[in-house]
Scaffold this motif. Structure first.
Motif, PDB file in Angstrom:
ATOM      1  N   LEU B  33     -54.430 -53.110  57.541  1.00 32.66           N
ATOM      2  CA  LEU B  33     -53.182 -53.569  56.919  1.00 32.66           C
ATOM      3  C   LEU B  33     -52.914 -54.808  57.020  1.00 32.66           C
ATOM      4  O   LEU B  33     -53.187 -55.389  57.841  1.00 32.66           O
ATOM      5  CB  LEU B  33     -51.985 -52.303  57.647  1.00 32.66           C
ATOM      6  CG  LEU B  33     -52.383 -51.121  57.372  1.00 32.66           C
ATOM      7  CD1 LEU B  33     -51.382 -50.387  58.074  1.00 32.66           C
ATOM      8  CD2 LEU B  33     -52.136 -50.720  55.327  1.00 32.66           C
ATOM      9  N   PHE B  34     -52.275 -55.305  55.787  1.00 32.30           N
ATOM     10  CA  PHE B  34     -51.884 -56.309  55.734  1.00 32.30           C
ATOM     11  C   PHE B  34     -50.482 -57.223  54.944  1.00 32.30           C
ATOM     12  O   PHE B  34     -49.982 -55.891  54.149  1.00 32.30           O
ATOM     13  CB  PHE B  34     -53.153 -57.911  54.989  1.00 32.30           C
ATOM     14  CG  PHE B  34     -54.792 -57.463  55.650  1.00 32.30           C
ATOM     15  CD1 PHE B  34     -55.120 -56.010  55.055  1.00 32.30           C
ATOM     16  CD2 PHE B  34     -54.970 -58.314  56.119  1.00 32.30           C
ATOM     17  CE1 PHE B  34     -56.397 -55.685  55.488  1.00 32.30           C
ATOM     18  CE2 PHE B  34     -56.071 -57.761  56.832  1.00 32.30           C
ATOM     19  CZ  PHE B  34     -56.827 -56.483  55.537  1.00 32.30           C
ATOM     20  N   TRP B  35     -50.210 -57.662  55.367  1.00 32.51           N
ATOM     21  CA  TRP B  35     -48.725 -58.508  54.311  1.00 32.51           C
ATOM     22  C   TRP B  35     -49.118 -60.128  54.217  1.00 32.51           C
ATOM     23  O   TRP B  35     -49.470 -61.141  54.875  1.00 32.51           O
ATOM     24  CB  TRP B  35     -47.540 -58.064  55.169  1.00 32.51           C
ATOM     25  CG  TRP B  35     -46.772 -57.287  54.934  1.00 32.51           C
ATOM     26  CD1 TRP B  35     -46.469 -56.613  56.784  1.00 32.51           C
ATOM     27  CD2 TRP B  35     -45.701 -57.023  54.520  1.00 32.51           C
ATOM     28  NE1 TRP B  35     -46.030 -55.166  55.530  1.00 32.51           N
ATOM     29  CE2 TRP B  35     -45.362 -55.281  54.938  1.00 32.51           C
ATOM     30  CE3 TRP B  35     -45.940 -57.641  52.736  1.00 32.51           C
ATOM     31  CZ2 TRP B  35     -44.040 -54.893  53.243  1.00 32.51           C
ATOM     32  CZ3 TRP B  35     -44.570 -56.375  52.207  1.00 32.51           C
ATOM     33  CH2 TRP B  35     -44.310 -55.150  52.441  1.00 32.51           C
ATOM     34  N   TYR B  36     -49.322 -60.121  52.128  1.00 30.70           N
ATOM     35  CA  TYR B  36     -49.513 -61.582  52.505  1.00 30.70           C
ATOM     36  C   TYR B  36     -48.064 -61.745  51.264  1.00 30.70           C
ATOM     37  O   TYR B  36     -47.075 -61.336  51.098  1.00 30.70           O
ATOM     38  CB  TYR B  36     -50.465 -61.481  50.432  1.00 30.70           C
ATOM     39  CG  TYR B  36     -51.581 -61.414  51.698  1.00 30.70           C
ATOM     40  CD1 TYR B  36     -52.482 -60.213  52.151  1.00 30.70           C
ATOM     41  CD2 TYR B  36     -52.509 -62.693  52.207  1.00 30.70           C
ATOM     42  CE1 TYR B  36     -53.440 -60.297  52.604  1.00 30.70           C
ATOM     43  CE2 TYR B  36     -53.519 -62.644  52.380  1.00 30.70           C
ATOM     44  CZ  TYR B  36     -54.549 -61.197  52.446  1.00 30.70           C
ATOM     45  OH  TYR B  36     -55.599 -61.067  53.153  1.00 30.70           O
ATOM     46  N   VAL B  37     -47.868 -63.581  51.428  1.00 29.76           N
ATOM     47  CA  VAL B  37     -46.447 -64.205  50.776  1.00 29.76           C
ATOM     48  C   VAL B  37     -46.877 -65.087  50.069  1.00 29.76           C
ATOM     49  O   VAL B  37     -48.465 -65.457  49.759  1.00 29.76           O
ATOM     50  CB  VAL B  37     -45.558 -64.827  51.960  1.00 29.76           C
ATOM     51  CG1 VAL B  37     -46.168 -65.978  52.709  1.00 29.76           C
ATOM     52  CG2 VAL B  37     -44.463 -65.238  51.007  1.00 29.76           C
ATOM     53  N   GLN B  38     -46.421 -65.307  48.408  1.00 33.85           N
ATOM     54  CA  GLN B  38     -46.694 -65.792  47.423  1.00 33.85           C
ATOM     55  C   GLN B  38     -45.367 -66.475  46.990  1.00 33.85           C
ATOM     56  O   GLN B  38     -44.878 -65.753  46.747  1.00 33.85           O
ATOM     57  CB  GLN B  38     -47.384 -65.050  46.725  1.00 33.85           C
ATOM     58  CG  GLN B  38     -47.834 -65.795  45.236  1.00 33.85           C
ATOM     59  CD  GLN B  38     -48.777 -64.834  44.137  1.00 33.85           C
ATOM     60  OE1 GLN B  38     -47.658 -64.070  44.077  1.00 33.85           O
ATOM     61  NE2 GLN B  38     -49.218 -65.703  43.369  1.00 33.85           N
ATOM     62  N   SER B  39     -45.790 -67.981  47.636  1.00 32.69           N
ATOM     63  CA  SER B  39     -44.894 -68.616  46.361  1.00 32.69           C
ATOM     64  C   SER B  39     -44.157 -68.869  44.854  1.00 32.69           C
ATOM     65  O   SER B  39     -45.745 -68.897  45.095  1.00 32.69           O
ATOM     66  CB  SER B  39     -44.666 -69.688  47.382  1.00 32.69           C
ATOM     67  OG  SER B  39     -43.913 -69.537  48.917  1.00 32.69           O
ATOM     68  N   PRO B  40     -43.740 -69.103  44.448  1.00 33.99           N
ATOM     69  CA  PRO B  40     -44.102 -69.793  42.818  1.00 33.99           C
ATOM     70  C   PRO B  40     -45.078 -70.602  42.160  1.00 33.99           C
ATOM     71  O   PRO B  40     -45.218 -71.257  43.268  1.00 33.99           O
ATOM     72  CB  PRO B  40     -42.799 -70.007  42.986  1.00 33.99           C
ATOM     73  CG  PRO B  40     -41.829 -69.527  43.920  1.00 33.99           C
ATOM     74  CD  PRO B  40     -42.129 -69.892  44.923  1.00 33.99           C
ATOM     75  N   GLY B  41     -45.626 -70.032  42.049  1.00 31.23           N
ATOM     76  CA  GLY B  41     -46.865 -70.703  41.223  1.00 31.23           C
ATOM     77  C   GLY B  41     -48.035 -71.126  42.393  1.00 31.23           C
ATOM     78  O   GLY B  41     -48.957 -71.905  42.347  1.00 31.23           O
TER      79      GLY B  41
END
Lengths: 113, 113
Positions: B33-41
């Motif tokens: 299991l993973f959590w990823y974060v994506q900032s705009p662009g």
């Protein structure tokens, strides 16, 4: 320290045009992936390559083809672009070893008009 | 086949308040299991991962997540949110046996002053 490099970063195509999205990794990973990201749908797997010389379909392969050129490179081709293929495309790699995670490129924003 | 559900499409939280993002998965065996974060662009950055062992895992930027097998959940938490935490967060489940990583639809976090 490039990691996973995608080209181009942005592209606008007319309906029916073709193009190839390039992905290259310098991490010596075995597996490579192409995802598309659409609002409210997360990332959906288009195609993947578990190792050099193999490719397999993911969830949404229609309208796409891929080539695993060598261990470093995995390209995604749109033979006849459609507006439904407007999306952000991400390439990812995975070493294949236990206790690891996927590494992502910065994405290609494709618009088909 | 594995799947991931993130029930909350959008969460607004005040700066300094706590944050919890929900993730439920479906998978026949023990998942990665993973959590990823994506900032705009931007591309996706790994926050934390769970493979085995201690069910409470610590990640970067002050995030933690707890794996609960009985509830098929892997919720992400942060005790005190900073304005820079405004981003989109993706939960993912890996099945390395078939080389696929499946993502949830994502939760957008807005931080208000």
């Amino acid at each position: 320290n490039a990691g996973v490099t995608q080209t181009p970063k942005f592209q606008v195509l007319k309906t029916g045009q073709s193009m190839t999205l390039q992905c290259a990794q310098d991490m010596n990973h075995n597996s490579m992936y192409w995802y598309r990201q659409d609002p409210g749908m997360g990332l959906r797997l288009i195609y993947y390559s578990a190792s050099e010389g193999t490719t397999d379909k993911g969830e949404v392969p229609n309208g796409y083809n891929v080539s695993r050129l060598n261990k470093r490179e995995f390209s995604l081709r749109l033979e006849s672009a459609a507006p439904s293929q407007t999306s952000v495309y991400f390439c990812a790699t995975l070493s294949g070893a236990a206790n690891t995670e996927a590494f992502f490129g910065q994405g290609t924003r494709l618009t088909v008009v | 086949a594995q799947s991931v559900t993130q029930p909350d499409i959008h969460i607004t939280v005040s700066e300094g308040a706590s944050l919890e993002l929900r993730c439920n998965y479906s998978y026949g065996a023990t998942p990665y299991l993973f959590w990823y974060v994506q900032s705009p662009g931007q591309g996706l950055q790994l926050l934390l991962k769970y493979f085995s062992g201690d069910t409470l895992v610590q990640g970067i930027k002050g995030f933690e997540a707890e794996f609960k097998r009985s509830q098929s959940s892997f919720n992400l938490r942060k005790p005190s949110v900073h304005w820079s935490d405004a981003a989109e967060y993706f939960c993912a489940v890996g099945a390395w046996s078939d080389y696929k990583l499946s993502f949830g639809a994502g939760t957008t976090v807005t931080v208000r002053a």
